[in-house]
Write a protein that holds these residues in place. Structure first.
Motif, PDB file in Angstrom:
ATOM      1  N   PHE A  23      -1.967   9.840  -7.952  1.00 54.43           N
ATOM      2  CA  PHE A  23      -2.213  10.171  -6.556  1.00 54.43           C
ATOM      3  C   PHE A  23      -1.514   9.183  -5.623  1.00 54.43           C
ATOM      4  CE2 PHE A  23      -5.828  11.976  -8.872  1.00 54.43           C
ATOM      5  CZ  PHE A  23      -5.818  13.276  -8.385  1.00 54.43           C
ATOM      6  N   ASN A  24      -1.104   9.682  -4.450  1.00 53.97           N
ATOM      7  CA  ASN A  24      -0.378   8.858  -3.484  1.00 53.97           C
ATOM      8  C   ASN A  24      -1.303   8.236  -2.447  1.00 53.97           C
ATOM      9  OD1 ASN A  24       2.027   9.597  -4.735  1.00 53.97           O
ATOM     10  ND2 ASN A  24       2.277  11.394  -3.432  1.00 53.97           N
ATOM     11  N   SER A  25      -2.503   7.905  -2.845  1.00 53.53           N
ATOM     12  CA  SER A  25      -3.468   7.348  -1.905  1.00 53.53           C
ATOM     13  C   SER A  25      -4.406   6.403  -2.646  1.00 53.53           C
ATOM     14  CB  SER A  25      -4.270   8.467  -1.233  1.00 53.53           C
ATOM     15  OG  SER A  25      -4.998   9.205  -2.198  1.00 53.53           O
ATOM     16  N   ALA A  26      -5.273   5.755  -1.881  1.00 56.89           N
ATOM     17  CA  ALA A  26      -6.284   4.872  -2.453  1.00 56.89           C
ATOM     18  C   ALA A  26      -7.551   4.993  -1.623  1.00 56.89           C
ATOM     19  CB  ALA A  26      -5.803   3.422  -2.466  1.00 56.89           C
ATOM     20  N   ASN A  83     -10.904   3.657   0.330  1.00 52.09           N
ATOM     21  CA  ASN A  83     -11.072   2.504   1.224  1.00 52.09           C
ATOM     22  C   ASN A  83     -11.587   1.285   0.467  1.00 52.09           C
ATOM     23  OD1 ASN A  83     -10.194   3.890   3.499  1.00 52.09           O
ATOM     24  ND2 ASN A  83     -12.258   4.607   4.036  1.00 52.09           N
ATOM     25  N   ARG A 121      -3.046  -0.626  -8.028  1.00 53.92           N
ATOM     26  CA  ARG A 121      -4.306   0.047  -8.339  1.00 53.92           C
ATOM     27  C   ARG A 121      -4.578   0.012  -9.831  1.00 53.92           C
ATOM     28  NH1 ARG A 121      -2.915   5.757  -5.861  1.00 53.92           N
ATOM     29  NH2 ARG A 121      -1.112   5.250  -7.145  1.00 53.92           N
ATOM     30  N   ARG A 159      -8.707  -0.281  -1.329  1.00 54.47           N
ATOM     31  CA  ARG A 159      -7.845  -1.064  -0.432  1.00 54.47           C
ATOM     32  C   ARG A 159      -8.453  -2.430  -0.150  1.00 54.47           C
ATOM     33  NH1 ARG A 159      -3.874   1.785   2.422  1.00 54.47           N
ATOM     34  NH2 ARG A 159      -3.778   4.004   1.883  1.00 54.47           N
ATOM     35  N   PHE A 197       0.815  -1.208   0.000  1.00 57.02           N
ATOM     36  CA  PHE A 197       0.000   0.000   0.000  1.00 57.02           C
ATOM     37  C   PHE A 197       0.855   1.267   0.000  1.00 57.02           C
ATOM     38  CE2 PHE A 197      -3.188  -2.931   2.004  1.00 57.02           C
ATOM     39  CZ  PHE A 197      -4.068  -2.916   0.941  1.00 57.02           C
ATOM     40  N   ASP A 198       2.116   1.136  -0.369  1.00 52.00           N
ATOM     41  CA  ASP A 198       2.976   2.310  -0.505  1.00 52.00           C
ATOM     42  C   ASP A 198       2.833   2.851  -1.922  1.00 52.00           C
ATOM     43  OD1 ASP A 198       4.863   4.280  -0.380  1.00 52.00           O
ATOM     44  OD2 ASP A 198       6.595   2.923  -0.472  1.00 52.00           O
ATOM     45  N   PHE A 199       1.927   3.824  -2.086  1.00 50.04           N
ATOM     46  CA  PHE A 199       1.607   4.339  -3.415  1.00 50.04           C
ATOM     47  C   PHE A 199       2.443   5.556  -3.801  1.00 50.04           C
ATOM     48  CE2 PHE A 199      -2.528   2.640  -1.754  1.00 50.04           C
ATOM     49  CZ  PHE A 199      -2.488   1.462  -2.478  1.00 50.04           C
ATOM     50  N   SER A 200       3.336   5.996  -2.928  1.00 49.13           N
ATOM     51  CA  SER A 200       4.111   7.210  -3.212  1.00 49.13           C
ATOM     52  C   SER A 200       5.107   7.008  -4.346  1.00 49.13           C
ATOM     53  CB  SER A 200       4.852   7.662  -1.954  1.00 49.13           C
ATOM     54  OG  SER A 200       5.737   6.651  -1.502  1.00 49.13           O
TER      55      SER A 200
END
Length: 304
Positions: free
Chosen positions: A39-42, A44, A143, A47, A31-34
């Motif tokens: 985008f650096n997130s996901a 819920n 993702r 996930r 879950f390290d999207f950076s």
């Protein structure tokens, strides 16, 4: 001066790790999207789905018969049976349901665009336009693989739009149900992530974002919307067909060692998008271009 090893290390840092779809292991998703484009997130829900990504992909790979079976049922029940059943019945007046469903599909397509588009831009910037069509390597972002899979699943849910339309006793256009059947069956055949899937799916998400938003607006208001809106949607669909035709042609023209896609899929795709391009051009001319005196006279004769 930098030696070859230093240059290779810099290239690796710039390009990041790329891998093929078949080499991916989705059982332990990070879950390290950076480290990925976009985008650096996901969300819920993303996930949650990512934790079951391997099961989702396994389901698609082992149920290639499913879209053909669903398409057959769709043709028999939705296209043929329900319109006859509704012939002597009052419409169910599901405009609010249709509006909500179209808005949901638009939001789904918008999120899908934001997930797929950064990888396409990344490939163009780092590898060039040709490799973005021919290279089947994909960024490691889970993702991205999730939304590639959800795109295929969504083809099934898109059929619900037709159900609402026929229950409303509205006309179900031939191009509507034929497009849904062909696109559903064709999308499930691209399980090995062929090279131009990024273009096909990205343009599809992008156009559907606007198309379903327009449909939601149309079904939610009794007022006439500006005529320019449906014309723009049709032009976007024509542009999508042209882009898909070009990417399929590139995959047909170059050897499979250069463009990593099976030739028969490219030939089928080229024929499909060629058919819809001709169909959309005919629709655009018929609806939006001024009619000649001859066409006007012919229509008057038919109405007499």
């Amino acid at each position: 001066m930098m030696d070859n090893n230093d240059m290779m290390m810099n290239d690796d840092r710039q390009v990041r790790k790329l891998t093929t779809y078949l080499e991916k292991n989705f059982h332990n998703v990070s879950f390290d999207f950076s480290q990925y484009p976009g985008f650096n997130s996901a969300l819920n829900i993303e996930r949650l789905l990512l934790l079951n990504l391997s099961k989702l992909i396994y389901f698609i790979e082992n149920n290639q018969w499913l879209p053909f079976a669903i398409s057959l049922l769709y043709l028999i029940i939705v296209v043929c049976w329900i319109p006859r059943l509704m012939r002597n019945r009052q419409p169910y007046r599901l405009n609010d349901v249709l509006s909500f469903w179209n808005l949901t599909m638009s939001l789904f397509s918008i999120v899908g665009t934001f997930r797929i588009l950064p990888e396409l831009i990344f490939m163009i910037q780092n590898y060039g336009l040709f490799q973005s069509i021919c290279d089947d390597r994909y960024i490691d972002d889970p993702r991205y693989f999730l939304w590639m899979s959800l795109h295929r699943i969504s083809r099934i849910f898109e059929l619900l739009t037709s159900v609402i339309i026929v229950l409303n006793k509205q006309k179900l256009l031939s191009i509507h149900w034929i497009y849904h059947i062909i696109s559903l069956c064709y999308s499930w055949q691209m399980l090995d992530m062929p090279s131009n899937s990024r273009w096909l799916i990205c343009t599809d998400f992008l156009v559907h974002s606007f198309m379903y938003l327009y449909f939601a607006m149309k079904s939610s208001t009794p007022n006439q919307l500006p005529w320019i809106l449906p014309m723009v949607i049709t032009l976007l669909q024509i542009l999508q067909a042209i882009i898909c035709l070009l990417t399929e042609w590139v995959n047909i023209w170059y050897p499979q060692q250069v463009c990593h896609k099976q030739k028969y899929l490219s030939i089928i795709g080229f024929l499909i998008y060629g058919l819809f391009f001709i169909w959309l051009i005919h629709l655009f001319i018929e609806k939006y271009l001024p009619k000649t005196d001859y066409q006007t006279n012919e229509e008057m004769k038919k109405n007499e």
